[in-house]
Design an enzyme around this catalytic site. Structure first.
Site, mmCIF file in Angstrom:
data_model
loop_
_atom_site.group_PDB
_atom_site.id
_atom_site.type_symbol
_atom_site.label_atom_id
_atom_site.label_comp_id
_atom_site.label_asym_id
_atom_site.label_seq_id
_atom_site.Cartn_x
_atom_site.Cartn_y
_atom_site.Cartn_z
ATOM 1 N N ARG A 63 10.095 3.912 -1.626
ATOM 2 C CA ARG A 63 8.936 4.806 -1.466
ATOM 3 C C ARG A 63 8.621 4.961 0.011
ATOM 4 O O ARG A 63 8.571 3.971 0.747
ATOM 5 C CB ARG A 63 7.742 4.210 -2.209
ATOM 6 C CG ARG A 63 6.558 5.152 -2.338
ATOM 7 C CD ARG A 63 5.433 4.458 -3.066
ATOM 8 N NE ARG A 63 4.268 5.303 -3.234
ATOM 9 C CZ ARG A 63 3.047 4.857 -3.476
ATOM 10 N NH1 ARG A 63 2.826 3.555 -3.570
ATOM 11 N NH2 ARG A 63 2.036 5.684 -3.622
ATOM 12 N N PHE A 68 1.654 7.073 6.567
ATOM 13 C CA PHE A 68 0.890 6.161 5.709
ATOM 14 C C PHE A 68 1.603 4.811 5.593
ATOM 15 O O PHE A 68 1.178 3.824 6.185
ATOM 16 C CB PHE A 68 0.656 6.790 4.333
ATOM 17 C CG PHE A 68 -0.079 5.878 3.375
ATOM 18 C CD1 PHE A 68 -1.089 5.033 3.792
ATOM 19 C CD2 PHE A 68 0.258 5.870 2.025
ATOM 20 C CE1 PHE A 68 -1.751 4.185 2.908
ATOM 21 C CE2 PHE A 68 -0.402 5.039 1.139
ATOM 22 C CZ PHE A 68 -1.405 4.196 1.578
ATOM 23 N N GLN A 71 7.597 1.445 1.481
ATOM 24 C CA GLN A 71 7.541 0.342 0.516
ATOM 25 C C GLN A 71 8.932 -0.020 0.034
ATOM 26 O O GLN A 71 9.792 0.848 -0.157
ATOM 27 C CB GLN A 71 6.660 0.741 -0.671
ATOM 28 C CG GLN A 71 6.416 -0.384 -1.662
ATOM 29 C CD GLN A 71 5.400 0.020 -2.723
ATOM 30 O OE1 GLN A 71 4.635 0.962 -2.532
ATOM 31 N NE2 GLN A 71 5.391 -0.693 -3.838
ATOM 32 N N ASN A 110 0.998 -4.803 -4.838
ATOM 33 C CA ASN A 110 0.606 -5.455 -6.094
ATOM 34 C C ASN A 110 0.159 -4.422 -7.113
ATOM 35 O O ASN A 110 0.039 -3.230 -6.829
ATOM 36 C CB ASN A 110 -0.488 -6.497 -5.844
ATOM 37 C CG ASN A 110 -1.713 -5.913 -5.166
ATOM 38 O OD1 ASN A 110 -2.150 -4.813 -5.493
ATOM 39 N ND2 ASN A 110 -2.263 -6.649 -4.197
ATOM 40 N N PHE A 121 4.954 -3.590 1.597
ATOM 41 C CA PHE A 121 4.909 -2.314 2.295
ATOM 42 C C PHE A 121 4.538 -2.544 3.751
ATOM 43 O O PHE A 121 3.915 -3.559 4.099
ATOM 44 C CB PHE A 121 3.953 -1.317 1.616
ATOM 45 C CG PHE A 121 2.497 -1.681 1.670
ATOM 46 C CD1 PHE A 121 1.690 -1.250 2.715
ATOM 47 C CD2 PHE A 121 1.927 -2.448 0.662
ATOM 48 C CE1 PHE A 121 0.346 -1.570 2.760
ATOM 49 C CE2 PHE A 121 0.582 -2.775 0.700
ATOM 50 C CZ PHE A 121 -0.216 -2.339 1.751
ATOM 51 N N LEU A 130 -7.679 0.082 2.184
ATOM 52 C CA LEU A 130 -6.944 -0.978 1.479
ATOM 53 C C LEU A 130 -7.420 -2.382 1.872
ATOM 54 O O LEU A 130 -6.856 -3.368 1.390
ATOM 55 C CB LEU A 130 -5.445 -0.853 1.763
ATOM 56 C CG LEU A 130 -4.765 0.446 1.297
ATOM 57 C CD1 LEU A 130 -3.296 0.439 1.686
ATOM 58 C CD2 LEU A 130 -4.922 0.633 -0.208
ATOM 59 N N HIS A 134 -5.072 -6.039 -0.426
ATOM 60 C CA HIS A 134 -3.682 -6.474 -0.213
ATOM 61 C C HIS A 134 -3.648 -7.570 0.847
ATOM 62 O O HIS A 134 -4.402 -7.515 1.831
ATOM 63 C CB HIS A 134 -2.808 -5.295 0.231
ATOM 64 C CG HIS A 134 -2.715 -4.204 -0.783
ATOM 65 N ND1 HIS A 134 -1.749 -4.179 -1.763
ATOM 66 C CD2 HIS A 134 -3.479 -3.095 -0.978
ATOM 67 C CE1 HIS A 134 -1.898 -3.094 -2.503
ATOM 68 N NE2 HIS A 134 -2.958 -2.426 -2.048
#
Length: 356
Positions: A63, A68, A71, A110, A121, A130, A134
């Site tokens: 990904r 941004f 991942q 997660n 990531f 976030l 995380h």
């Protein structure tokens, strides 16, 4: 304390893109860092659950969202729905207080609270939305240009890269330490002299005790010799004389050895500089460890060497491809090859011979 460092060697569409080096925050998230480090080295072997190697090597970045994050870490299903930790299942969150306030932060992916496995990531910008969700357990210290190259790869509607982005190799970078085996320290001259004196005293004590123990036997032998015949008395005298000679010889040899030892000790005491130099040379060297600045310099040097080797390999591959194309064109043109600055014709005699 130097934090552990690990690396990824990335390939994009089967072409080497470079190396990313991470520094792990094992002081705030030790369990998470140990999971990531062990998955980089592959030291845990096969998983008893999925029967796959617990290893990031050959896994993909599944990904990528420009500006941004990127991942990866799903080495079981390779699509973002799998992954496995070294602990046999999901493990809980450790430190959620560290904010996601910059690019290049290494975080755990997660599915909710306390569901960490192997997926991770890397941020490409600050992600304040976030924070507290995380675990941030590391940061990128080298290879930002590789992250930019990964982010530039086109993606589909599900943010999956259209060209394969693979972790071709990964592992841990450790500090070098040169530890030599400690040699036993040599005894000083005073200690050696005291040892020699103790040995001499022991020898004298043994000789005195042996003479005492032999004295009653001698008196008995004399009494026996008086009662024996004259022939046997002559034999006894000869033996007694030979014994005396052997004892004298032994005594002389002992004196000679002792005098030689004394001469050696005197010569040593006369040259103290030699003794000092010997003692200095025989001292056990201290452990020489690599400092953090030397560690960084070595990593930089190794990275430059690796880039230079990859560039050389790529140039060799291009040269081979051009040579093959030139040979193919010469065969198609009937052995005619164009050489030189003016592209002058050159007839290859071997190709012409094959055609005829």
């Amino acid at each position: 304390m130097v934090r552990p460092r690990v690396f990824f060697d990335i390939t994009i569409d089967n072409q080497p893109a470079g190396r990313i080096i991470f520094e792990l925050f094992n002081d705030t998230a030790p369990k998470t860092c140990e999971n990531f480090r062990a998955l980089c080295t592959g030291e845990k072997g096969l998983s008893p659950i999925s029967e796959r190697p617990l290893y990031y090597k050959s896994s993909i970045i599944h990904r990528s969202i420009k500006d941004f994050m990127i991942q990866g870490g799903d080495f079981t299903k390779r699509n973002g729905t799998g992954g496995e930790s070294i602990y046999g299942g999901p493990f809980p969150d450790e430190d959620l207080s560290r904010p996601l306030d910059s690019a290049g932060l290494l975080c755990m992916a997660n599915k909710g609270p306390n569901t960490n496995n192997s997926q991770f990531f890397i941020t490409l910008r600050d992600c304040p939305h976030l924070n507290g969700k995380h675990v941030v357990f590391g940061r990128v210290i080298r290879g930002f240009e590789v992250l930019e190259r990964i982010a530039e790869v086109p993606t589909d509607e599900k943010d999956r890269p259209r060209a394969p982005i693979v972790i071709a190799n990964c592992g841990e970078l450790v500090l070098r330490s040169q530890s030599r085996q400690k040699k036993p320290e040599p005894k000083s001259e005073s200690a050696s002299e005291s040892d020699s004196e103790e040995r001499r005293g022991k020898r004298r004590h043994r000789s005195a005790s042996s003479e005492r123990s032999r004295s009653p036997s001698r008196s008995r032998s004399r009494l026996r010799s008086r009662s024996r015949s004259p022939e046997s008395s002559d034999r006894d005298r000869k033996r007694h004389k030979s014994n005396k000679r052997s004892k004298k010889q032994k005594h002389r040899e002992k004196k000679h050895k002792e005098s030689r030892a004394e001469e050696r000790s005197r010569s040593r005491s006369r040259s103290p500089s030699r003794a000092r130099s010997r003692s200095r040379s025989q001292r056990s060297p201290e452990v020489v460890s690599e400092t953090e600045s030397q560690y960084d310099a070595r990593l930089e040097r190794e990275e430059q060497e690796r880039i230079e080797a990859a560039r050389k390999h790529e140039l060799e591959r291009i040269a081979r491809r051009l040579k093959e194309e030139e040979g193919r064109r010469a065969k198609e043109n009937g052995g005619v090859r164009f050489k030189g600055r003016g592209r002058m014709k050159y007839l290859d005699p071997e190709l012409r011979r094959d055609r005829s």
